[in-house]
Design a protein around this motif. Structure first.
Motif, PDB file in Angstrom:
ATOM      1  N   HIS A  18      63.311  57.737  16.517  1.00 47.23           N
ATOM      2  CA  HIS A  18      62.748  57.883  17.862  1.00 47.23           C
ATOM      3  C   HIS A  18      63.846  58.057  18.910  1.00 47.23           C
ATOM      4  O   HIS A  18      63.687  58.814  19.856  1.00 47.23           O
ATOM      5  N   PHE A  21      65.195  61.613  18.565  1.00 48.87           N
ATOM      6  CA  PHE A  21      64.241  62.543  19.164  1.00 48.87           C
ATOM      7  C   PHE A  21      64.378  62.538  20.685  1.00 48.87           C
ATOM      8  O   PHE A  21      64.356  63.593  21.314  1.00 48.87           O
ATOM      9  N   ASP A  22      64.513  61.348  21.285  1.00 49.95           N
ATOM     10  CA  ASP A  22      64.653  61.257  22.738  1.00 49.95           C
ATOM     11  C   ASP A  22      65.870  62.043  23.236  1.00 49.95           C
ATOM     12  O   ASP A  22      65.806  62.665  24.301  1.00 49.95           O
ATOM     13  N   PRO A  78      55.896  64.828  21.325  1.00 54.92           N
ATOM     14  CA  PRO A  78      56.475  63.491  21.444  1.00 54.92           C
ATOM     15  C   PRO A  78      55.782  62.449  20.565  1.00 54.92           C
ATOM     16  O   PRO A  78      56.431  61.527  20.073  1.00 54.92           O
ATOM     17  N   LYS A  81      57.091  63.143  17.235  1.00 60.55           N
ATOM     18  CA  LYS A  81      58.550  63.257  17.334  1.00 60.55           C
ATOM     19  C   LYS A  81      59.065  64.508  16.600  1.00 60.55           C
ATOM     20  O   LYS A  81      59.946  64.442  15.759  1.00 60.55           O
TER      21      LYS A  81
END
Length: 147
Positions: A18, A21-22, A78, A81
């Motif tokens: 996560h 991905f951000d 999102p 992801k």
């Protein structure tokens, strides 16, 4: 017609998928500072963050050479992801008729899928580019683990 190919690489990331991905979704402007040996420049040409319809470009170092690529973001999810990219300009298009990338991050894993069509039988598999991406991910992971 060229030969079609597909490469898939999954890599465990201790920082968590996560967070990775951000970085690629909303904080990609930090990537040149996080991995200056790999990325020289990043720019969003259309859109504010990575979302469907965004156009982004990268100047990067691959195999000892400075390279350029410009992608259209076809999808960014999102919730799952994942991001899907379509190369629209750049050095890779000298070797491939098309080059698409799908990324996904799940728990402690990130997966990168390349789909491409070689312009000729002599065109190599994009293993050098895959190695570049995995090095970039290692740099981002190291940065995230320090913070």
């Amino acid at each position: 017609m060229g030969m079609k190919g597909k490469l898939i690489a999954s890599m465990e990331v201790k920082c968590g998928g996560h967070l990775l991905f951000d970085i690629f979704h909303t904080n990609n402007h930090h990537v040149p500072n996080i991995s200056p040996r790999n990325i020289n420049h990043f720019e969003i040409h259309e859109g504010e963050i990575i979302k469907a319809g965004s156009i982004v470009s990268w100047k990067y170092n691959e195999g000892g050479q400075q390279m350029y690529m410009k992608y259209l973001v076809e999808a960014a999810d999102p919730e799952n992801k994942s991001i899907t990219w379509k190369l629209i300009e750049g050095d890779l298009l000298e070797l491939y008729n098309y080059f698409n990338v799908a990324t996904s991050c799940d728990h402690q894993w990130t997966t990168w899928t390349y789909e491409y069509e070689k312009k000729s039988e002599d065109t190599p598999e994009p293993l050098i580019h895959l190695s570049f991406i995995l090095d970039l991910i290692k740099d981002i992971e190291g940065h995230l683990l320090k913070n």
